[in-house]
Design an enzyme around this catalytic site. Structure first.
Site, PDB file in Angstrom:
ATOM      1  N   LYS A  38     -14.679  26.619  17.957  1.00 53.24           N
ATOM      2  CA  LYS A  38     -13.706  27.602  18.430  1.00 53.24           C
ATOM      3  C   LYS A  38     -12.402  26.928  18.866  1.00 53.24           C
ATOM      4  CE  LYS A  38     -17.398  30.663  20.052  1.00 53.24           C
ATOM      5  NZ  LYS A  38     -17.421  31.424  18.844  1.00 53.24           N
ATOM      6  N   CYS A  39     -11.933  26.014  18.054  1.00 57.29           N
ATOM      7  CA  CYS A  39     -10.750  25.209  18.362  1.00 57.29           C
ATOM      8  C   CYS A  39      -9.662  25.506  17.334  1.00 57.29           C
ATOM      9  CB  CYS A  39     -11.153  23.730  18.306  1.00 57.29           C
ATOM     10  SG  CYS A  39      -9.818  22.544  18.496  1.00 57.29           S
ATOM     11  N   GLY A  40      -8.428  25.286  17.696  1.00 61.28           N
ATOM     12  CA  GLY A  40      -7.337  25.443  16.736  1.00 61.28           C
ATOM     13  C   GLY A  40      -7.477  24.518  15.537  1.00 61.28           C
ATOM     14  N   PHE A  41      -8.220  23.419  15.711  1.00 61.02           N
ATOM     15  CA  PHE A  41      -8.434  22.475  14.614  1.00 61.02           C
ATOM     16  C   PHE A  41      -9.700  22.782  13.801  1.00 61.02           C
ATOM     17  CE2 PHE A  41      -5.891  19.813  17.596  1.00 61.02           C
ATOM     18  CZ  PHE A  41      -4.802  19.610  16.756  1.00 61.02           C
ATOM     19  N   THR A  42     -10.462  23.802  14.196  1.00 60.04           N
ATOM     20  CA  THR A  42     -11.710  24.139  13.496  1.00 60.04           C
ATOM     21  C   THR A  42     -11.522  24.313  11.987  1.00 60.04           C
ATOM     22  OG1 THR A  42     -12.638  25.087  15.505  1.00 60.04           O
ATOM     23  CG2 THR A  42     -13.655  25.760  13.424  1.00 60.04           C
TER      24      THR A  42
END
Length: 173
Positions: A38-42
């Site tokens: 659930k990360c912007g980098f996912t």
């Protein structure tokens, strides 16, 4: 594990909580990544999977990506191991190993991560992982040879990985 001299000295836990002996990876170049669902980098999972397929197609059995889910950065991987595995497969088609949920910093950090950070400190000698999707490249002989920040796109790493595979197999450039 103060006596550790190579990547192969460690046995982090897999998705079932069983030891995953890194010694089974001897001779392979390994890209180690701390991941989160659930990360912007996912969305890097897509590029990591593409990189994995491209390099293994060109160099079968000489490369592996190892994902280590981590919930230490703003609770961005809160699920259990089964939930994380299902997420990676269903949303990104991940076929490389994603091990058990891991701490990469602090008192409970997985020993392999303590070793990686010691071998290849970050910017200004920082011995901690700054965020999700940091990447460490381990040579075929178990040494850390490169480290990249979360912002480094996986698709930019292919040339470096292929060069490292050539070094490990004794091929000329």
């Amino acid at each position: 594990m103060a006596s550790a001299t190579s990547f192969y000295d460690f046995k982090p836990l897999d998705k079932k909580g069983q030891p995953y002996p890194l010694t089974t990876l001897k001779g392979k170049v390994v890209l180690v990544v701390n991941t989160a669902s659930k990360c912007g980098f996912t969305p890097q999972f897509t590029a990591l999977e593409s990189l994995y397929k491209s390099v293994t197609a060109a160099q079968p059995d000489k490369f592996l990506i190892l994902g280590f889910p981590c919930n230490q950065f703003m609770n961005q991987d809160p699920g259990d191991n089964d939930t994380i595995q299902q997420f990676c497969l269903a949303n990104y088609g991940v076929s490389f190993p994603v091990l058990g949920k891991t701490d990469v910093n602090g008192d409970k950090a997985e020993p392999v991560w303590e070793w990686l950070k010691k071998e290849m400190p970050g910017l200004m000698g920082m011995k901690r992982v700054k965020w999700n999707f940091e990447k460490f490249l381990v040579s075929a002989d178990g040494k850390v040879v490169q480290r990249w920040a979360s912002t480094t796109k996986p698709e930019t790493l292919e040339g470096t990985i292929l060069e490292e595979i050539k070094k490990g197999s004794g091929e000329k450039k």
